[in-house]
Design a protein around this motif. Structure first.
Motif, PDB file in Angstrom:
ATOM      1  N   PHE A   1       0.844  -1.183   0.000  1.00  0.00           N
ATOM      2  CA  PHE A   1       0.000   0.000   0.000  1.00  0.00           C
ATOM      3  C   PHE A   1       0.884   1.238   0.000  1.00  0.00           C
ATOM      4  O   PHE A   1       2.038   1.206   0.421  1.00  0.00           O
ATOM      5  N   ARG A   2       0.306   2.304  -0.493  1.00  0.00           N
ATOM      6  CA  ARG A   2       1.002   3.572  -0.673  1.00  0.00           C
ATOM      7  C   ARG A   2       0.162   4.671  -0.049  1.00  0.00           C
ATOM      8  O   ARG A   2      -1.039   4.753  -0.300  1.00  0.00           O
ATOM      9  N   ILE A   3       0.795   5.502   0.773  1.00  0.00           N
ATOM     10  CA  ILE A   3       0.134   6.666   1.340  1.00  0.00           C
ATOM     11  C   ILE A   3       0.732   7.868   0.636  1.00  0.00           C
ATOM     12  O   ILE A   3       1.950   8.042   0.624  1.00  0.00           O
ATOM     13  N   GLY A   4      -0.106   8.657   0.035  1.00  0.00           N
ATOM     14  CA  GLY A   4       0.374   9.815  -0.712  1.00  0.00           C
ATOM     15  C   GLY A   4      -0.651  10.256  -1.726  1.00  0.00           C
ATOM     16  O   GLY A   4      -1.847  10.202  -1.475  1.00  0.00           O
TER      17      GLY A   4
ATOM     18  N   GLY B   1      -6.331  13.124  -4.560  1.00  0.00           N
ATOM     19  CA  GLY B   1      -6.803  14.441  -4.162  1.00  0.00           C
ATOM     20  C   GLY B   1      -6.942  14.670  -2.672  1.00  0.00           C
ATOM     21  O   GLY B   1      -7.448  15.696  -2.268  1.00  0.00           O
ATOM     22  N   GLY B   2      -6.489  13.776  -1.839  1.00  0.00           N
ATOM     23  CA  GLY B   2      -6.682  13.956  -0.413  1.00  0.00           C
ATOM     24  C   GLY B   2      -5.486  14.512   0.332  1.00  0.00           C
ATOM     25  O   GLY B   2      -5.630  15.223   1.311  1.00  0.00           O
ATOM     26  N   ILE B   3      -4.295  14.225  -0.113  1.00  0.00           N
ATOM     27  CA  ILE B   3      -3.092  14.608   0.623  1.00  0.00           C
ATOM     28  C   ILE B   3      -2.801  16.101   0.502  1.00  0.00           C
ATOM     29  O   ILE B   3      -2.476  16.765   1.477  1.00  0.00           O
TER      30      ILE B   3
ATOM     31  N   GLU C   1       8.735   7.937  -2.983  1.00  0.00           N
ATOM     32  CA  GLU C   1       8.785   8.367  -4.379  1.00  0.00           C
ATOM     33  C   GLU C   1       8.110   9.711  -4.576  1.00  0.00           C
ATOM     34  O   GLU C   1       7.329  10.155  -3.742  1.00  0.00           O
ATOM     35  N   THR C   2       8.435  10.336  -5.681  1.00  0.00           N
ATOM     36  CA  THR C   2       7.811  11.594  -6.060  1.00  0.00           C
ATOM     37  C   THR C   2       7.657  11.621  -7.575  1.00  0.00           C
ATOM     38  O   THR C   2       8.348  10.897  -8.289  1.00  0.00           O
ATOM     39  N   GLY C   3       6.726  12.435  -8.029  1.00  0.00           N
ATOM     40  CA  GLY C   3       6.485  12.503  -9.464  1.00  0.00           C
ATOM     41  C   GLY C   3       5.574  13.651  -9.837  1.00  0.00           C
ATOM     42  O   GLY C   3       5.229  14.498  -9.000  1.00  0.00           O
ATOM     43  N   LEU C   4       5.173  13.651 -11.082  1.00  0.00           N
ATOM     44  CA  LEU C   4       4.348  14.725 -11.616  1.00  0.00           C
ATOM     45  C   LEU C   4       3.284  14.135 -12.536  1.00  0.00           C
ATOM     46  O   LEU C   4       3.572  13.240 -13.339  1.00  0.00           O
ATOM     47  N   TYR C   5       2.059  14.632 -12.407  1.00  0.00           N
ATOM     48  CA  TYR C   5       0.945  14.262 -13.280  1.00  0.00           C
ATOM     49  C   TYR C   5       0.645  15.448 -14.179  1.00  0.00           C
ATOM     50  O   TYR C   5       0.539  16.581 -13.696  1.00  0.00           O
TER      51      TYR C   5
ATOM     52  N   SER D   1       3.476  12.431  -4.629  1.00  0.00           N
ATOM     53  CA  SER D   1       4.526  11.811  -3.832  1.00  0.00           C
ATOM     54  C   SER D   1       3.889  10.742  -2.959  1.00  0.00           C
ATOM     55  O   SER D   1       2.684  10.747  -2.742  1.00  0.00           O
ATOM     56  N   GLY D   2       4.708   9.834  -2.483  1.00  0.00           N
ATOM     57  CA  GLY D   2       4.152   8.775  -1.662  1.00  0.00           C
ATOM     58  C   GLY D   2       5.213   8.025  -0.885  1.00  0.00           C
ATOM     59  O   GLY D   2       6.403   8.070  -1.191  1.00  0.00           O
TER      60      GLY D   2
END
Length: 177
Positions: A32-35, A60-62, A151-155, A169-170
């Motif tokens: 599982f991933r939190i982010g 959309g929650g973080i 991890e981090t990234g861009l959408y 990110s997560g």
């Protein structure tokens, strides 16, 4: 709630089971991933340095449920499916610390509240599609079949709001099967 319970049991078993230390690069991993997005994470390793990563969960929650979007706002958390083709490798000569990076796509479903409906607080259900990139670090615990990642990234949205950007990110845990 049942999928979270099932994953928690698998991770608990994994934490208490000993195994030879290795980076598990030719197997499946689930966790599982939190982010952003948060949810279930599934990874399939193949070859010496490739993998496919899939996240299914909420978006959309973080970074806040209220965001300007097109000619209106998002006011809630939505559903998301994100997939990345990854390249990965060891950091220095370590098999416990690994890096990865990759590219893929994302599909989101959220309630969009256009300004034109603001008097009645009405919304449209919006499906969005875009590309995403990710980079991260992963630690494989010696003698345990689990790993921890950051991890981090861009959408970058393509439809319906071209060039809408979202930082992602997560932090998460995976059980390597």
């Amino acid at each position: 709630m049942k999928p979270f319970f099932f994953i928690s049991i698998l991770l608990l078993i994994g934490l208490t089971t000993t195994r030879q230390a290795s980076a598990q690069t030719n197997n499946w991993a689930v966790g599982f991933r939190i982010g952003e997005p948060s949810g279930v994470n599934i990874r399939k390793y193949f070859g010496n340095n490739h993998a496919f990563d899939l996240n299914i969960g909420s978006f959309g929650g973080i970074y806040g449920t209220r965001r300007s979007y097109r000619k209106g706002v998002y006011k809630n958390v939505g559903l998301s499916a994100q997939g990345h083709y990854l390249w990965h490798g060891g950091i220095a000569k370590s098999q416990s610390f690994r890096y990865y990076y990759g590219f893929g796509g994302q599909l989101n479903s959220r309630r969009y509240y256009p300004d034109r409906f603001s008097a009645v607080n009405a919304f449209d259900n919006t499906i969005s599609v875009g590309g995403s990139g990710v980079g991260g670090l992963e630690y494989f615990s010696p003698n345990k079949p689990f790993s921890v990642f950051l991890e981090t990234g861009l959408y970058v949205e393509v439809i319906p709001a071209p060039f809408f950007l979202g930082l992602q990110s997560g932090l998460g845990v995976r059980l390597n099967l």
